[in-house]
Design an enzyme around this catalytic site. Structure first.
Site, PDB file in Angstrom:
ATOM      1  N   ILE A 208     -41.042 -27.906 -34.806  1.00  0.00           N
ATOM      2  CA  ILE A 208     -41.851 -28.640 -33.841  1.00  0.00           C
ATOM      3  C   ILE A 208     -42.858 -27.738 -33.150  1.00  0.00           C
ATOM      4  O   ILE A 208     -43.577 -28.171 -32.272  1.00  0.00           O
ATOM      5  CB  ILE A 208     -40.967 -29.336 -32.777  1.00  0.00           C
ATOM      6  CG1 ILE A 208     -39.977 -28.350 -32.182  1.00  0.00           C
ATOM      7  CG2 ILE A 208     -40.259 -30.550 -33.353  1.00  0.00           C
ATOM      8  CD1 ILE A 208     -39.153 -28.932 -31.047  1.00  0.00           C
TER       9      ILE A 208
ATOM     10  N   THR B  26     -44.791 -23.431 -33.231  1.00  0.00           N
ATOM     11  CA  THR B  26     -44.729 -22.044 -33.644  1.00  0.00           C
ATOM     12  C   THR B  26     -45.414 -21.209 -32.576  1.00  0.00           C
ATOM     13  O   THR B  26     -46.434 -21.625 -32.040  1.00  0.00           O
ATOM     14  CB  THR B  26     -45.465 -21.847 -34.979  1.00  0.00           C
ATOM     15  OG1 THR B  26     -44.960 -22.793 -35.898  1.00  0.00           O
ATOM     16  CG2 THR B  26     -45.230 -20.473 -35.533  1.00  0.00           C
ATOM     17  N   GLY B  27     -44.809 -20.106 -32.251  1.00  0.00           N
ATOM     18  CA  GLY B  27     -45.414 -19.252 -31.234  1.00  0.00           C
ATOM     19  C   GLY B  27     -45.320 -17.815 -31.650  1.00  0.00           C
ATOM     20  O   GLY B  27     -44.928 -17.509 -32.778  1.00  0.00           O
ATOM     21  N   GLY B  28     -45.664 -16.933 -30.734  1.00  0.00           N
ATOM     22  CA  GLY B  28     -45.674 -15.522 -31.051  1.00  0.00           C
ATOM     23  C   GLY B  28     -44.311 -14.986 -31.440  1.00  0.00           C
ATOM     24  O   GLY B  28     -44.199 -14.084 -32.253  1.00  0.00           O
TER      25      GLY B  28
ATOM     26  N   GLY C 178     -41.733 -16.745 -32.790  1.00  0.00           N
ATOM     27  CA  GLY C 178     -41.073 -17.395 -33.908  1.00  0.00           C
ATOM     28  C   GLY C 178     -41.349 -18.879 -33.849  1.00  0.00           C
ATOM     29  O   GLY C 178     -42.224 -19.328 -33.118  1.00  0.00           O
TER      30      GLY C 178
ATOM     31  N   VAL D 161     -40.047 -23.012 -33.468  1.00  0.00           N
ATOM     32  CA  VAL D 161     -39.082 -23.826 -32.753  1.00  0.00           C
ATOM     33  C   VAL D 161     -38.728 -25.039 -33.602  1.00  0.00           C
ATOM     34  O   VAL D 161     -39.601 -25.678 -34.178  1.00  0.00           O
ATOM     35  CB  VAL D 161     -39.651 -24.287 -31.401  1.00  0.00           C
ATOM     36  CG1 VAL D 161     -38.603 -25.058 -30.622  1.00  0.00           C
ATOM     37  CG2 VAL D 161     -40.126 -23.095 -30.607  1.00  0.00           C
TER      38      VAL D 161
ATOM     39  N   LYS E  10     -34.912 -21.803 -31.262  1.00  0.00           N
ATOM     40  CA  LYS E  10     -36.039 -20.893 -31.408  1.00  0.00           C
ATOM     41  C   LYS E  10     -35.635 -19.819 -32.389  1.00  0.00           C
ATOM     42  O   LYS E  10     -34.789 -18.975 -32.103  1.00  0.00           O
ATOM     43  CB  LYS E  10     -36.400 -20.308 -30.048  1.00  0.00           C
ATOM     44  CG  LYS E  10     -37.434 -19.237 -30.146  1.00  0.00           C
ATOM     45  CD  LYS E  10     -38.218 -19.071 -28.863  1.00  0.00           C
ATOM     46  CE  LYS E  10     -39.141 -20.229 -28.601  1.00  0.00           C
ATOM     47  NZ  LYS E  10     -40.027 -20.023 -27.479  1.00  0.00           N
TER      48      LYS E  10
ATOM     49  N   ASP F 228     -45.372 -14.293 -19.855  1.00  0.00           N
ATOM     50  CA  ASP F 228     -46.172 -15.149 -20.746  1.00  0.00           C
ATOM     51  C   ASP F 228     -46.201 -16.583 -20.234  1.00  0.00           C
ATOM     52  O   ASP F 228     -45.949 -17.518 -20.982  1.00  0.00           O
ATOM     53  CB  ASP F 228     -45.618 -15.090 -22.178  1.00  0.00           C
ATOM     54  CG  ASP F 228     -46.555 -15.779 -23.181  1.00  0.00           C
ATOM     55  OD1 ASP F 228     -47.724 -16.039 -22.821  1.00  0.00           O
ATOM     56  OD2 ASP F 228     -46.116 -16.058 -24.303  1.00  0.00           O
TER      57      ASP F 228
END
Ligand SMILES: *[C@@H]1O[C@H](CO)[C@@H](O)[C@H](O)[C@H]1NC(C)=O
Ligand SMILES: *[C@@H]1O[C@H](CO)[C@@H](O)[C@H](O)[C@H]1NC(C)=O
Ligand SMILES: *[C@@H]1O[C@H](CO)[C@@H](O)[C@H](O)[C@H]1NC(C)=O
Ligand SMILES: *[C@@H]1O[C@H](CO)[C@@H](O)[C@H](O)[C@H]1NC(C)=O
Ligand SMILES: *[C@@H]1O[C@H](CO)[C@@H](O)[C@H](O)[C@H]1NC(C)=O
Ligand SMILES: *[C@@H]1O[C@H](CO)[C@@H](O)[C@H](O)[C@H]1NC(C)=O
Ligand SMILES: *[C@@H]1O[C@H](CO)[C@@H](O)[C@H](O)[C@H]1NC(C)=O
Ligand SMILES: *[C@@H]1O[C@H](CO)[C@@H](O)[C@H](O)[C@H]1NC(C)=O
Ligand SMILES: *[C@@H]1O[C@H](CO)[C@@H](O)[C@H](O)[C@H]1NC(C)=O
Ligand SMILES: *[C@@H]1O[C@H](CO)[C@@H](O)[C@H](O)[C@H]1NC(C)=O
Ligand SMILES: *[C@@H]1O[C@H](CO)[C@@H](O)[C@H](O)[C@H]1NC(C)=O
Ligand SMILES: *[C@@H]1O[C@H](CO)[C@@H](O)[C@H](O)[C@H]1NC(C)=O
Length: 790
Positions: A538, A540-542, A544, A546, A560, A660
């Protein structure tokens, strides 16, 4: 272009085959080479003999014995000429994105003992010729799109111990020949389209340890011979159409730990023999048509951690023995016809976290001993006939987050649940309560939490508001106003909750889960996401990606999955565990709850509470959701975020800087309430996390405080700056970008609020809301000051 690549692969394979080093199995080399399962960097490396290829193991004669690939290949299973690999005993292709059908040639592998094709995109049928795989002990084709029926000839595989067919599209019935698989220990068929009744032939499979037939269309009764399968430890029959009564013979299953019969059509009452299941820890009979009283014998099951009998037609008072289930974390009896009063012995259940008795006919007083259930988080006694006062002892429940007492006959005044900053859901409506509502509750909960009672008055303050903010107001320090108005200090240093985490450590897997009802295992998580299939991703971030996962108990969590850069580094694992342990101790109503984590040689993930509405970033970019997030919700959102930050910076046992804060990290639940996510993740993944001052930049471009970008000095002021950006973004509906610098430099002029507020929402009409907006904008601008000292 593609032609050139093709030729070069063919050429390198040719090199490999001719540049043979004896002893050499040319036929095997060409089979591997032509499969397309290895990249040109491997097949083209002539210095590397084929038996040294990754994932290939050979016997002493350098004949291929095992193939074990778990990385993404995206090839076609049919491209391997299996008849050229006569000595293959072990074939594992997991999560390789392999497509195609299961080729008939695979049936020539008569020495194969282990075949695992799980978590791929295989379609077509399971070929009946699998009967020729006479050495097979483990057959896993789960998590594919295999259709058709289970071939009866499967019954010839007499050595089979594990048969995993779950999460496919298999239909038809379980063939009678299954009765020939005398060595079978695990039979997993969950989530297919299988029907019919459980065949009698299963009765002699006494080695069966786990049977999972859940989420299919099975009908008929639960057979009484189930009681002969005495090795069973886990039995999952939920979400089928089983009817009739629960057979008394089930009491023979002395080693059973999990019994899940949820959502069937079972009738009759609970057999007394249930009291013989001494090892049972998890019992779910919810959503059936069961009647009668809870047998006294249930109280013998002292290992029980979760009991769910909800949504049946149970009657009568609770047996006194139920208060002997001292390991219970969760007791769900809602939506039945239970009556009688609740015993003061309830405080025996000292590990209780969740108690739902709503929609029954319980009466009498609410026992004050509930106040001794120190770990209680959820208490729902709504829609019963409870009388008397709300015990003041509830004030001592410091982890209570949901309290619903609505629709009873409670009278007297409302206790000050004010020491409790975690409470986020409260409903006391439709009782006979009187007197003033404690101030903190008035502030935190809507009128509907109190309606339908006797004579309540809520005070409301109406202030005049102007739409022009004189810029002078802006230069008041963010911190000063912050601590006066927005930031309401929570109680100092929360104690650490000491509920024992469930910890499993096995073959390098490490899974630890706190405060969770029911068993949850690494496998449950991998099953629920089909081993982190993209379709569950659902975001994607720095750090990894989710994933959304529905656990076997029906609860939805967010996973995550972190990039696993530090594999096999034990010291990292240890500091990771310590750090994550600490994170699970953070408890604030606006910070996403961390349920647990998993460290595994293949992956590493954190398990969080799931937020239905995703991130603030996405909501603001969706015109429909942005409108749903109206002004009062936006005000609450900014305020909740401020509370969360204030708590982490000043009020918790080990203060922590987020590093962040961005609209990506503010998540919204189904009611559009805000929760800050990712607290501590930056630290967690920072090898040098002992010091806050040697940080690598963990922030998101556009939210990083200017001083951090230059000096790499991390302190709470960076979060204050990022918070300013987020608050501004929430008000104007998009990333403030240049607007801020324009506003900050246009000194002396008034800012026209209506020109900058999100145009998708009607201009705020309610005075209190408008007043808050003005305050937020001015605070946000103050937070955005480029000079960290101000
Ligand atoms: C596989 O190898 C066998 C034996 O060499 C050969 O007869 C057959 O044609 C091959 N099959 C394919 C699809 O290449
Ligand atoms: C591998 O298979 C070949 C051909 O079937 C056979 O001759 C050889 O003995 C086998 N090697 C081993 C170690 O089993
Ligand atoms: C896989 O290969 C077989 C035979 O080589 C072919 O018939 C089939 O279409 C392929 N399937 C996919 C999904 O590529
Ligand atoms: C189970 O085993 C018993 C005893 O060996 C035998 O009489 C019976 O027929 C078997 N049941 C089935 C369904 O095969
Ligand atoms: C099943 O268990 C019952 C007793 O519970 C016993 O009489 C019967 O023989 C068993 N059946 C088999 C096939 O072992
Ligand atoms: C039940 O579990 C115990 C302990 O693990 C084991 O010794 C026993 O053999 C099991 N009983 C059966 C019938 O499998
Ligand atoms: C219980 O369920 C069975 C099978 O579905 C049905 O035949 C029977 O009539 C039901 N009994 C009652 C009392 O509803
Ligand atoms: C509860 O447990 C206690 C101690 O084990 C025992 O004496 C008592 O009889 C039990 N109560 C019931 C109602 O089973
Ligand atoms: C208790 O159960 C009822 C009925 O299923 C449900 O609506 C309610 O949300 C539950 N209470 C809590 C606090 O989860
Ligand atoms: C109150 O409880 C009664 C009986 O349980 C139920 O019928 C009614 O719908 C409930 N009302 C509300 C407002 O929840
Ligand atoms: C409390 O329950 C009543 C009755 O179901 C409902 O009308 C009201 O909206 C609820 N209030 C809150 C705050 O959930
Ligand atoms: C495949 O995925 C499922 C869940 O997605 C998991 O249970 C299973 O362990 C995975 N298979 C392997 C071998 O990792």
């Amino acid at each position: 272009m593609s032609l050139v690549i093709l030729l070069s692969i063919a050429f390198s394979c040719y090199n490999l085959i001719t540049a043979a080093q004896p002893p050499f199995k040319q036929s095997e080399a060409s089979a591997l080479c032509n499969s397309g399962w290895w990249p040109p960097s491997v097949t083209g490396n002539t210095a590397l003999p084929y038996y040294a290829w990754p994932g290939v193991w050979c016997d002493t004669s350098r004949s291929v014995k095992e193939i074990d690939l778990t990385h993404r290949i995206g090839g076609n299973l049919s491209n391997m000429n299996f008849s050229l690999l006569p000595n293959l005993t072990y074939l594992q292709l997991v999560h390789t994105e392999m497509a195609g059908v299961i080729p008939l040639q695979i049936c020539t592998l008569s020495r194969l003992t282990y075949l695992d094709l799980s978590n791929n995109s295989l379609a077509g049928k399971l070929p009946p010729c699998v009967q020729n795989l006479i050495s097979l002990e483990v057959l896993r084709i789960d998590h594919n799109q295999i259709s058709g029926s289970i071939p009866p000839k499967l019954g010839n595989l007499e050595r089979l111990t594990n048969l995993y067919l779950q999460f496919n599209a298999l239909s038809g019935v379980v063939p009678l020949t299954i009765g020939r698989l005398h060595n079978l220990q695990s039979l997993l068929c969950s989530s297919n389209d299988l029907g019919g009744s459980i065949p009698l032939e299963l009765e002699n499979l006494t080695k069966l340890n786990v049977v999972d037939l859940s989420c299919n269309n099975f009908i008929g009764p639960i057979p009484s011979f189930i009681g002969n399968l005495t090795s069973l430890t886990r039995l999952y029959l939920q979400e089928n159409k089983f009817g009739g009564f629960i057979p008394p013979e089930i009491g023979n299953l002395m080693n059973l730990t999990i019994l899940n019969l949820q959502r069937n059509k079972l009738n009759g009452s609970i057999p007394l023999e249930i009291g013989d299941l001494r090892n049972l820890e998890f019992l779910d009979l919810s959503l059936n048509n069961l009647v009668g009283k809870i047998p006294l014998e249930l109280g013998k099951l002292i290992k029980m951690r979760a009991v769910d009998l909800s949504s049946n037609v149970f009657t009568g008072p609770l047996p006194s023995s139920i208060w002997n289930l001292t390991s219970l974390n969760s007791l769900s009896l809602q939506v039945n016809k239970f009556s009688g009063s609740i015993s003061s012995a309830i405080d025996n259940l000292e590990y209780l976290i969740e108690l739902n008795l709503s929609e029954n006919r319980f009466d009498g007083a609410i026992p004050s001993e509930i106040g001794n259930l120190w770990g209680l988080e959820i208490l729902d006694l709504s829609s019963n006939n409870f009388v008397g006062k709300i015990p003041v002892e509830l004030e001592s429940l410091r982890w209570l987050s949901q309290l619903d007492l609505h629709n009873n006959s409670l009278f007297g005044s409302i206790p000050a649940l004010n020491s409790n900053s975690l409470l986020y859901r409260l409903n006391l409506s439709y009782n006979y309560l009187k007197g003033p509502i404690p101030k903190n509750l008035v502030a935190a909960f809507p009128d509907t939490a109190f309606i339908g009672n006797d004579d309540f008055r809520r005070s409301s303050v109406i202030l005049h508001m102007t739409v022009f903010i004189p810029l002078a107001a802006v230069f008041i320090s963010c911190i000063v106003i912050g601590s006066c108005f927005l930031f309401q200090r929570a109680t100092k240093s929360m104690p650490i909750k000491t509920v024992q985490p469930e910890t499993l450590e096995k073959n390098g897997n490490f899974l630890s889960i706190w405060n969770y009802d029911g068993k949850i295992a690494y496998e449950d998580i991998i099953n629920a996401t089909e081993d982190f299939d993209l379709k569950y991703c659902i975001g994607t971030g720095g750090y990894g990606s989710v994933y959304r996962a529905r656990l076997p108990n029906g609860k939805v969590v967010a996973l995550k999955k972190l990039h696993r850069l530090e594999a096999e580094d034990l010291s990292f694992d240890k500091s990771f565990r310590n750090e994550v342990k600490h994170l699970t101790e953070i408890r604030h109503r606006s910070i996403i709850k961390l349920h647990g984590f998993c460290l595994h040689r293949r992956c590493m993930f954190l398990i969080y509470e799931f937020m239905e509405n995703g991130s603030l970033f996405c909501v603001l970019r969706d015109d429909i959701e942005a409108v749903e997030l109206d002004w009062s919700k936006r005000v609450d959102l900014v305020q909740d975020t401020a509370h969360a930050l204030s708590y982490m910076h000043h009020d918790c046992a080990r203060p922590m800087v987020h590093r962040d804060i961005s609209s990506n990290n503010i998540l919204l639940n189904s009611k559009m309430q805000a929760f800050v996510s990712d607290f501590g993740t930056a630290r967690l993944l920072d090898r040098d996390s002992s010091s806050n001052f040697t940080a690598t930049i963990a922030g998101t471009y556009g939210y990083i405080a200017p001083e951090l970008a230059c000096t790499l000095i991390v302190n709470e002021k960076c979060d204050v700056y990022s918070f300013g950006v987020v608050a501004m973004e929430t008000m104007i509906g998009e990333h403030p970008g240049d607007i801020v610098s324009t506003l900050l430099t246009s000194s002396g002029e008034d800012i026209m609020l209506h020109k900058i507020l999100d145009p998708r929402l009607p201009f705020p009409r309610e005075n209190s809301v408008a007043r808050s907006i003005v305050l937020i904008v001015s605070l946000a601008l103050a937070c955005l000051s480029a000079n960290p000292k101000s």
